[in-house]
Design a protein around this motif. Structure first.
Motif, PDB file in Angstrom:
ATOM      1  N   PHE A  67       0.858  -1.197   0.000  1.00  0.00           N
ATOM      2  CA  PHE A  67       0.000   0.000   0.000  1.00  0.00           C
ATOM      3  C   PHE A  67       0.894   1.248   0.000  1.00  0.00           C
ATOM      4  CE2 PHE A  67      -2.559  -3.169   2.347  1.00  0.00           C
ATOM      5  CZ  PHE A  67      -3.780  -3.089   1.680  1.00  0.00           C
ATOM      6  N   PRO A  68       0.867   2.057  -1.079  1.00  0.00           N
ATOM      7  CA  PRO A  68       1.574   3.344  -1.012  1.00  0.00           C
ATOM      8  C   PRO A  68       0.915   4.196   0.078  1.00  0.00           C
ATOM      9  CG  PRO A  68       0.815   2.859  -3.254  1.00  0.00           C
ATOM     10  CD  PRO A  68       0.189   1.849  -2.354  1.00  0.00           C
ATOM     11  N   VAL A  69       1.725   4.826   0.894  1.00  0.00           N
ATOM     12  CA  VAL A  69       1.153   5.600   2.000  1.00  0.00           C
ATOM     13  C   VAL A  69       0.567   6.899   1.458  1.00  0.00           C
ATOM     14  CG1 VAL A  69       1.652   6.802   4.167  1.00  0.00           C
ATOM     15  CG2 VAL A  69       2.725   4.575   3.679  1.00  0.00           C
ATOM     16  N   PRO A  70      -0.726   7.167   1.667  1.00  0.00           N
ATOM     17  CA  PRO A  70      -1.348   8.395   1.153  1.00  0.00           C
ATOM     18  C   PRO A  70      -1.090   9.566   2.092  1.00  0.00           C
ATOM     19  CG  PRO A  70      -2.970   7.100   2.318  1.00  0.00           C
ATOM     20  CD  PRO A  70      -1.668   6.341   2.424  1.00  0.00           C
ATOM     21  N   THR A  71      -1.434  10.755   1.640  1.00  0.00           N
ATOM     22  CA  THR A  71      -1.364  11.912   2.528  1.00  0.00           C
ATOM     23  C   THR A  71      -2.400  11.747   3.631  1.00  0.00           C
ATOM     24  OG1 THR A  71      -1.215  13.057   0.404  1.00  0.00           O
ATOM     25  CG2 THR A  71      -1.107  14.415   2.390  1.00  0.00           C
ATOM     26  N   ARG A  72      -3.583  11.378   3.218  1.00  0.00           N
ATOM     27  CA  ARG A  72      -4.709  11.198   4.124  1.00  0.00           C
ATOM     28  C   ARG A  72      -5.607  10.125   3.532  1.00  0.00           C
ATOM     29  NH1 ARG A  72      -5.165  16.399   6.578  1.00  0.00           N
ATOM     30  NH2 ARG A  72      -3.816  16.070   8.343  1.00  0.00           N
ATOM     31  N   CYS A  73      -6.288   9.375   4.363  1.00  0.00           N
ATOM     32  CA  CYS A  73      -7.350   8.519   3.837  1.00  0.00           C
ATOM     33  C   CYS A  73      -8.321   8.177   4.951  1.00  0.00           C
ATOM     34  CB  CYS A  73      -6.814   7.240   3.195  1.00  0.00           C
ATOM     35  SG  CYS A  73      -6.343   5.980   4.371  1.00  0.00           S
ATOM     36  N   ALA A  74      -9.532   7.879   4.575  1.00  0.00           N
ATOM     37  CA  ALA A  74     -10.517   7.439   5.568  1.00  0.00           C
ATOM     38  C   ALA A  74     -11.555   6.560   4.878  1.00  0.00           C
ATOM     39  CB  ALA A  74     -11.199   8.627   6.236  1.00  0.00           C
ATOM     40  N   TYR A  75     -12.096   5.634   5.664  1.00  0.00           N
ATOM     41  CA  TYR A  75     -13.089   4.691   5.158  1.00  0.00           C
ATOM     42  C   TYR A  75     -14.365   4.896   5.947  1.00  0.00           C
ATOM     43  CZ  TYR A  75     -15.195   0.125   4.010  1.00  0.00           C
ATOM     44  OH  TYR A  75     -16.024  -0.888   3.584  1.00  0.00           O
ATOM     45  N   ALA A  76     -15.473   5.006   5.240  1.00  0.00           N
ATOM     46  CA  ALA A  76     -16.774   5.086   5.911  1.00  0.00           C
ATOM     47  C   ALA A  76     -17.622   3.916   5.430  1.00  0.00           C
ATOM     48  CB  ALA A  76     -17.456   6.408   5.609  1.00  0.00           C
ATOM     49  N   LYS A  77     -18.207   3.215   6.389  1.00  0.00           N
ATOM     50  CA  LYS A  77     -18.911   1.975   6.068  1.00  0.00           C
ATOM     51  C   LYS A  77     -20.340   2.032   6.564  1.00  0.00           C
ATOM     52  CE  LYS A  77     -18.690  -2.973   7.311  1.00  0.00           C
ATOM     53  NZ  LYS A  77     -17.807  -4.040   7.816  1.00  0.00           N
ATOM     54  N   PHE A  78     -21.245   1.522   5.759  1.00  0.00           N
ATOM     55  CA  PHE A  78     -22.611   1.306   6.219  1.00  0.00           C
ATOM     56  C   PHE A  78     -22.834  -0.198   6.188  1.00  0.00           C
ATOM     57  CE2 PHE A  78     -27.164   1.106   6.278  1.00  0.00           C
ATOM     58  CZ  PHE A  78     -27.533   2.171   7.070  1.00  0.00           C
ATOM     59  N   GLY A  79     -22.824  -0.819   7.352  1.00  0.00           N
ATOM     60  CA  GLY A  79     -22.870  -2.274   7.416  1.00  0.00           C
ATOM     61  C   GLY A  79     -24.283  -2.824   7.343  1.00  0.00           C
ATOM     62  N   SER A  80     -24.404  -4.026   6.807  1.00  0.00           N
ATOM     63  CA  SER A  80     -25.673  -4.748   6.870  1.00  0.00           C
ATOM     64  C   SER A  80     -25.930  -5.092   8.325  1.00  0.00           C
ATOM     65  CB  SER A  80     -25.564  -6.030   6.049  1.00  0.00           C
ATOM     66  OG  SER A  80     -26.390  -7.042   6.597  1.00  0.00           O
ATOM     67  N   HIS A  81     -27.171  -4.874   8.784  1.00  0.00           N
ATOM     68  CA  HIS A  81     -27.445  -5.243  10.174  1.00  0.00           C
ATOM     69  C   HIS A  81     -27.299  -6.737  10.368  1.00  0.00           C
ATOM     70  CE1 HIS A  81     -29.770  -6.504  13.669  1.00  0.00           C
ATOM     71  NE2 HIS A  81     -29.204  -5.452  14.198  1.00  0.00           N
ATOM     72  N   ALA A  82     -27.699  -7.500   9.371  1.00  0.00           N
ATOM     73  CA  ALA A  82     -27.672  -8.950   9.523  1.00  0.00           C
ATOM     74  C   ALA A  82     -26.251  -9.494   9.475  1.00  0.00           C
ATOM     75  CB  ALA A  82     -28.527  -9.601   8.441  1.00  0.00           C
ATOM     76  N   SER A  83     -25.513  -9.162   8.439  1.00  0.00           N
ATOM     77  CA  SER A  83     -24.232  -9.846   8.202  1.00  0.00           C
ATOM     78  C   SER A  83     -23.016  -9.046   8.652  1.00  0.00           C
ATOM     79  CB  SER A  83     -24.072 -10.145   6.712  1.00  0.00           C
ATOM     80  OG  SER A  83     -23.778  -8.946   6.012  1.00  0.00           O
ATOM     81  N   LYS A  84     -23.174  -7.756   8.848  1.00  0.00           N
ATOM     82  CA  LYS A  84     -22.073  -6.849   9.173  1.00  0.00           C
ATOM     83  C   LYS A  84     -21.236  -6.475   7.957  1.00  0.00           C
ATOM     84  CE  LYS A  84     -22.430  -6.628  13.772  1.00  0.00           C
ATOM     85  NZ  LYS A  84     -22.718  -5.411  14.487  1.00  0.00           N
ATOM     86  N   TYR A  85     -21.404  -7.175   6.852  1.00  0.00           N
ATOM     87  CA  TYR A  85     -20.687  -6.798   5.636  1.00  0.00           C
ATOM     88  C   TYR A  85     -21.148  -5.416   5.195  1.00  0.00           C
ATOM     89  CZ  TYR A  85     -18.659 -11.390   4.507  1.00  0.00           C
ATOM     90  OH  TYR A  85     -17.918 -12.535   4.501  1.00  0.00           O
ATOM     91  N   ALA A  86     -20.392  -4.812   4.297  1.00  0.00           N
ATOM     92  CA  ALA A  86     -20.735  -3.472   3.827  1.00  0.00           C
ATOM     93  C   ALA A  86     -21.904  -3.531   2.851  1.00  0.00           C
ATOM     94  CB  ALA A  86     -19.520  -2.850   3.147  1.00  0.00           C
ATOM     95  N   LEU A  87     -22.976  -2.800   3.167  1.00  0.00           N
ATOM     96  CA  LEU A  87     -23.993  -2.555   2.137  1.00  0.00           C
ATOM     97  C   LEU A  87     -23.385  -1.557   1.161  1.00  0.00           C
ATOM     98  CD1 LEU A  87     -27.303  -2.271   4.191  1.00  0.00           C
ATOM     99  CD2 LEU A  87     -26.593  -4.121   2.674  1.00  0.00           C
ATOM    100  N   VAL A  88     -22.684  -0.591   1.732  1.00  0.00           N
ATOM    101  CA  VAL A  88     -21.819   0.298   0.958  1.00  0.00           C
ATOM    102  C   VAL A  88     -20.649   0.680   1.853  1.00  0.00           C
ATOM    103  CG1 VAL A  88     -21.599   2.497  -0.254  1.00  0.00           C
ATOM    104  CG2 VAL A  88     -23.782   1.276  -0.320  1.00  0.00           C
ATOM    105  N   GLY A  89     -19.460   0.738   1.252  1.00  0.00           N
ATOM    106  CA  GLY A  89     -18.301   1.261   1.961  1.00  0.00           C
ATOM    107  C   GLY A  89     -17.544   2.168   0.999  1.00  0.00           C
ATOM    108  N   VAL A  90     -17.097   3.306   1.495  1.00  0.00           N
ATOM    109  CA  VAL A  90     -16.373   4.240   0.617  1.00  0.00           C
ATOM    110  C   VAL A  90     -15.035   4.585   1.259  1.00  0.00           C
ATOM    111  CG1 VAL A  90     -16.374   6.510  -0.488  1.00  0.00           C
ATOM    112  CG2 VAL A  90     -18.521   5.218  -0.280  1.00  0.00           C
ATOM    113  N   MET A  91     -13.971   4.379   0.488  1.00  0.00           N
ATOM    114  CA  MET A  91     -12.642   4.778   0.949  1.00  0.00           C
ATOM    115  C   MET A  91     -12.209   5.973   0.104  1.00  0.00           C
ATOM    116  SD  MET A  91     -10.128   3.604   2.995  1.00  0.00           S
ATOM    117  CE  MET A  91      -8.440   3.154   3.206  1.00  0.00           C
ATOM    118  N   VAL A  92     -11.842   7.037   0.789  1.00  0.00           N
ATOM    119  CA  VAL A  92     -11.336   8.227   0.097  1.00  0.00           C
ATOM    120  C   VAL A  92      -9.861   8.369   0.453  1.00  0.00           C
ATOM    121  CG1 VAL A  92     -11.476  10.736  -0.046  1.00  0.00           C
ATOM    122  CG2 VAL A  92     -13.574   9.379   0.116  1.00  0.00           C
TER     123      VAL A  92
END
Ligand SMILES: Cc1cc2nc3c(=O)[nH]c(=O)nc-3n(C[C@H](O)[C@H](O)[C@H](O)COP(=O)(O)OP(=O)(O)OC[C@H]3O[C@@H](n4cnc5c(N)ncnc54)[C@H](O)[C@@H]3O)c2cc1C
Lengths: 268, 797
Positions: free
Chosen positions: A165-190
């Protein structure tokens, strides 16, 4: 689950050799994706070749501006690693929100990428951070790695050894998990890097993809307002996104914008 | 909130003792059905239909018979050839015109047609579980898929596929309760009519222990044993013996050992129980079957799935004048054991709620669909009544511009006994008291400030209430019988005092999470004045316990506990005779207190231990008048149902951007009658609340149009988790039940009954400023987000 033969090779070369010998076999890492598949009788491998005893797949180190994580590192190890926390804290946080504690204590980075679940978290990270997959025989760029639903560029006998992984200046991940499975219904990494802004979306499509419209907008102005200004024009069509009982395409599209904003806010 | 309003007692009654059964459960020493290994035991797996509706054209078992370890394979043809009976339904419901409901056959293996995904088509018996499962895919079943109906709407549509030819329009029965004329008149006279349309989402029970059964046949005695994960071993023996296999009681023993949760789903007699017993004789070896989790999803009876429409007539002051309810209940493909009673006698009878509505009329149509059978699940019918009423009452308050608590208080029943227009007579309650208690615990006065604080953070805060009543302590046998129950609903107990003063209690109820081994020991210790530790409680084995009906409908303490009290009373009465002899006094002069028989007004006494010893070593004994031994049995048939009630208050915060609901406050102030063990009562409340909130926010069994179960695993069925909840505040205000000796009402289901409408009322309260007026359960983030979008779009027009 059916009967299978179990192997515990000590090296990557031995593992590859075993798989070539038992062509109906499969590599086994943390088992957090493969075992459910076996329990549901959705696969029936003759042999399981465990990668857990292979030292080459372990370790986390920083080389210059690159963070290198062994494919066998568990999610909990990545989350707690001082190197990861120091260089790419957003990645440590991502790992810390995968599944539950049991899953994080077993599941591995390599297993997650090889399995290529459309709702997995790591794919967003490797795509947004422009990482490379190191295998026993080559390197594969993140943009070329995922090829379809549960499909990757890997050959059946190919082992992921590490991810760079090249080290970025900044990054963050925001996740909206499935209530049932905990997997991401949507996840966005910037990720904000020297070469520009990269935005990767997981959970919403067949595999993690880059959101070009968001990247352009954020490239011009790295701000929440830049995303708000896009309105509906995110460059994705709700009809093209995953549509399940838990979340429709339209809702997922809306979440992409919400999560992108949250990720940007977390970067600022 | 303190747990009870009564001071801490001195005796064992009311002590928050830690459950004695937990030691074995949490150290892995529980003995569940699947833990049992019998000599020579074989293993079964079941071929289940992948189609919601299909004709079975042929079954080819040749390849599977050759597979390693396979011992036998049975199909519906074999079952039919042996004339094995079908699974019976335990409750006859009549149509409006007095005719009987449609009772289709319910074979233990289907022969010609599968009627839901998961329907059992063939049984494989093999040496190991893995071999049995491996053989499943070698059985070639040729299906002709047929059109299916998977929802109430689809089953009722014109030209819909028929689940049963004998049930036109897929109607099992069309039933009613109450006075249609009086209700229509009341509605006509009303100042305003408030209408509502609600759907009670379909739920999957998800006990932590999957169902499991072992059948054993012993040729030497020509007798059978069934070990099964059940809530009521005697009931299973009765149904299996009398209806399915034609066996007398003395040749069939049913053991329900430790059982890891039931929530109703383990009341019913299931095909697998009959299959392993029947096939055990055929193969000459014991057979074990344990459900895979995915089998549980498609073969355990589901819960709820009821659609209701109602009209409530109110006068201008907010008094309820009349209520008309029309409901349609999905029964699934077959009639499960108590399916027919749930939407009718367990639901329609609660439509008065805790209000004085003078005229009520309820119509219920129950419908067959190509889905898993639906039956009682924690609360069984009563959550549906509470949800309908508590949503409707909030709506009425809105319509009249009245405060939602004021409208409740105005209509509360305050005089007891109270006869409702829907067949019940409430014996006691204090609805104002539990409402007051909940308001204090939720800090209602501080809510406006909390709402403002949320607003400042861009969040929406809401608070919701439910003032519910339910009927449990099931049930007076004669009443139940008159209403169609095909069983008595009394309970039994045997209390055996041993020579050295220890006690064994045999109860007909069954504990599968309720903690009876502790509660009943406390009860007997209190009654007989012996230490709690010297009382042992035995349940779950027809060879050991007297005939009893088991545990459901929150009946164990109110009915089973009362039987225990009756039995201990008999012990004391006999003990008095023995003590009178030993103390050379008249029996009338002996009083029993604190474990000793005393001659009134003297200090001459014999302890109950001494009396027990004398009873078993009757050297100096009134042998002409009293038998030796000290053991008594009693059956208790309740005089009425019991009526727990209370107020649940829920405070939520909603993120308008995503629709995510966060529970900020969960308060339950209940009147469950006399409390024997407050710790266990709190535990029952916590579990019930979690399940009720699960229904309101997370859980829903969904089928697609073709009848495939979309939520067949934890990947997509939203089980509630501990992390979803804040700490609960639970408390009690006790008004004793007036007709049982304990004053007990029941606590097993009230959490699941009372809380769902409080959650939805809170969500709607939070969304009210945006103009959102309705939301269905489960209130998932996307639903809430959509409701917000729709309201915004409307506001712009
Ligand atoms: C309850 C639950 C919740 C979960 N929630 C999430 C979540 O929120 N987010 C998320 O991202 N994931 C989630 N997961 C999945 C989890 O992260 C898995 O650990 C991961 O997807 C697979 O990693 P593993 O090491 O367990 O791989 P395994 O299951 O052992 O293997 C998966 C696949 O990868 C192959 N493979 C493994 N290692 C290699 C390698 N080094 N080279 C080549 N092929 C390899 C295997 O052959 C197999 O095909 C969840 C899993 C569970 C059970």
């Amino acid at each position: 689950m059916r009967d299978f033969n179990f192997h515990r090779p000590a090296s990557v070369a031995e593992a590859v050799g075993l798989l070539r010998k038992h062509s109906g076999g499969k590599f086994l890492a943390g088992g957090q994706s493969l075992l459910p598949v076996l329990k549901l009788d959705m696969a029936d491998p003759s042999d399981l070749i465990s990668l857990s005893g292979i030292a080459e797949l372990r370790g986390i180190r920083v080389e210059g501006n690159t963070l290198i994580i062994g494919a066998g590192m568990r999610h909990a190890e990545v989350a707690q690693s001082p190197e990861v926390q120091r260089t790419i804290p957003g990645l440590a946080r991502l790992a810390d929100h995968i599944g539950d504690a049991q899953v994080r204590n077993r599941g591995t980075l390599g297993g997650s990428l090889a399995h290529a679940d459309p709702a997995a978290d790591y794919p967003a990270a490797i795509v947004a951070l422009n990482g490379t997959v190191q295998t026993d025989r080559r390197t594969i760029a993140a943009d070329d790695f995922f090829t379809g639903l549960f499909e990757t560029a890997l050959r059946p006998d190919e082992v992921i050894t590490a991810v760079r992984f090249p080290v970025p200046t900044r990054c963050a991940y925001a996740k909206f998990g499935s209530h049932a499975s905990k997997y991401a219904l949507v996840g966005v990494m910037v990720a904000k890097t020297a070469d520009g802004v990269r935005v990767a979306v997981t959970g919403a499509g067949p595999y993690a993809f880059r959101a070009a419209a968001l990247e352009t907008a954020l490239g011009q102005s790295f701000s929440v307002a830049a995303i708000e200004a896009l309105g509906e024009n995110l460059g994705v069509r709700a009809d093209d996104l995953n549509n399940t009982a838990e979340a429709s395409g339209a809702y997922r599209k809306h979440l992409i914008a919400v999560l992108a904003k949250r990720a940007v806010a977390a970067c600022l | 909130m303190s747990t009870t309003t009564t001071p801490t007692p001195k005796g064992p009654l009311g002590q928050p003792l830690v459950r004695r059964e937990d030691r074995r459960f949490i150290t892995g020493q529980g003995r569940y059905t699947d833990d049992i290994v019998l000599p020579g035991m074989t293993h079964a797996a079941i071929v289940r239909s992948p189609h919601a509706h299909a004709r079975i054209l042929s079954i080819d078992t040749t390849a599977a018979r050759q597979a390693p370890g396979v011992i036998a394979i049975f199909t519906g043809q074999d079952v039919a050839a042996d004339k094995v009976g079908g699974l019976p339904c335990g409750w006859l419901v009549k149509n409006k015109d007095g005719s009987n409901m449609v009772e289709p056959p319910h074979p233990i293996l289907v022969a010609d047609r599968a009627r839901h995904v998961g329907d059992q088509v063939a049984l494989v018996v093999a040496e190991t579980r893995a071999q049995a499962r491996a053989a499943l895919s070698l059985i070639a079943v040729e299906y002709e898929p047929l059109p299916a109906v998977a929802s109430l709407a689809a089953a009722r549509a014109a030209g819909a596929a028929q689940v049963w030819d004998q049930a036109p329009g897929n109607v099992c029965y069309d039933w009613h309760l109450g006075d249609p004329t009086a209700t229509e008149q009341a509605l006509k006279a009303a100042h305003q009519i408030v209408e509502i349309d609600v759907y009670h989402n379909r739920l999957i029970p998800n006990a932590i222990e999957p169902r499991s059964a072992i059948g054993q046949y012993e040729s030497g005695t020509d007798s059978y044993t069934l070990y099964t994960s059940s809530q009521n071993p005697h009931l299973i023996r009765l149904l299996l013996g009398a209806f399915v296999l034609g066996l007398p009681e003395h040749r069939l023993r049913v053991v329900a050992p430790d059982v890891g949760g039931g929530f109703g789903s383990k009341i019913f007699h299931y095909a697998e129980e009959a299959l392993v017993v029947w096939a055990a004789r055929k193969v000459g070896r014991p057979i074990k079957w344990t459900a895979e989790r995915s089998e549980s999803f498609m073969s355990d009876a589901h819960g709820r799935d009821v659609h209701m429409r109602a009209r409530l007539g109110v006068d201008k002051d907010g008094r309820f004048l009349g209520l008309h309810v029309q409901s349609q209940a999905n029964l699934g493909a077959y009639l499960s054991t108590f399916a027919s009673s749930v939407p009718t006698y367990l639901s329609a009878t609660l439509m008065a709620g805790c209000y004085t509505t003078p005229a009520i009329y309820v119509e219920v149509k129950s419908i067959f669909t190509h889905t898993v059978p639906v039956d009682a699940y924690r609360g069984a019918g009563r959550p549906e009544a509470a949800y309908l009423l508590e949503r409707l009452v909030d709506k009425a308050a809105n319509a009249l511009g009245m405060d939602r608590l004021e409208i409740r208080r105005k209509n509360f029943i305050t005089q007891f006994p109270y006869k409702t227009p829907v067949a019940l007579e409430y014996d006691s309650g204090d609805y104002h008291a539990t409402l007051d208690m909940a308001l204090a615990a939720v800090d209602y006065a501080g809510f406006p400030a909390r709402r403002e604080a949320s607003q400042a953070r861009g969040k929406l805060r809401g608070i919701g209430f439910s003032t519910y009543v339910e009927a449990c302590g099931i049930a007076p046998s004669a009443v139940a019988g008159a209403l169609g129950a095909r069983a008595g609903l009394y309970e039994s107990a045997t209390v055996r005092m041993h020579p050295t003063g220890s006690v064994t209690v045999f109860t007909g109820t069954h504990s599968h999470g309720q903690g009876h081994e502790t509660t009943f020991a406390q009860l007997v210790a209190e009654q007989l004045g012996v230490p709690v530790d010297s009382v042992e409680v035995v349940h779950g084995d027809t060879a050991r316990i007297p005939f009893g009906m088991g545990t459901y409908g929150s009946r164990s303490l109110a009915v089973g506990g009362s039987a225990i009290v009756k039995a201990t009373d008999k012990i004391i009465a006999k003990g008095k005779k023995i003590a009178a002899h030993l103390l050379e006094a008249a029996e009338a002069d002996i009083e029993f207190k604190n474990g000793a028989f005393t001659v009134v007004g003297t200090n001459r006494q014999k302890t109950i231990g001494e009396v027990a010893f004398t009873a078993y070593v009757p050297h100096n004994y009134p042998i002409d008048k009293v038998e030796p031994g000290l053991e008594e049995s009693a059956f208790y048939d309740p005089k009425n149902f019991t009526f727990p009630a209370g107020c649940h208050a829920i405070e939520v915060e909603i993120d308008p951007e995503t629709g995510v609901v966060t529970l900020e406050n969960v308060v339950a102030a209940d009147d469950v009658g006399t409390i024997i063990n407050p710790l266990i009562v709190d535990g029952q409340m916590h579990g019930g609340l979690a399940q009720g909130i699960g229904q309101a926010l997370f859980e829903e069994a969904q089928y697609d149009e073709s009848g495939q179960l979309l939520t067949g695993s934890y990947l997509n069925y939203g089980m509630p988790r501990a992390a979803d909840f804040p700490f609960f505040k639970v408390g009690n205000h006790v008004t004793a039940c007036t007709h049982n000796p304990l004053g007990a009402k029941g606590v097993g289901e009230v959490g699941a009954i009372g809380v769902p409408p409080a959650v939805i009322n809170a969500v709607l309260d939070a969304l009210a400023p945006l103009g959102v007026r309705d939301i269905s359960m489960p209130a998932t983030p996307e639903k809430i987000w959509r409701a917000i979008q729709d309201a915004k779009a409307k506001a712009q027009h």
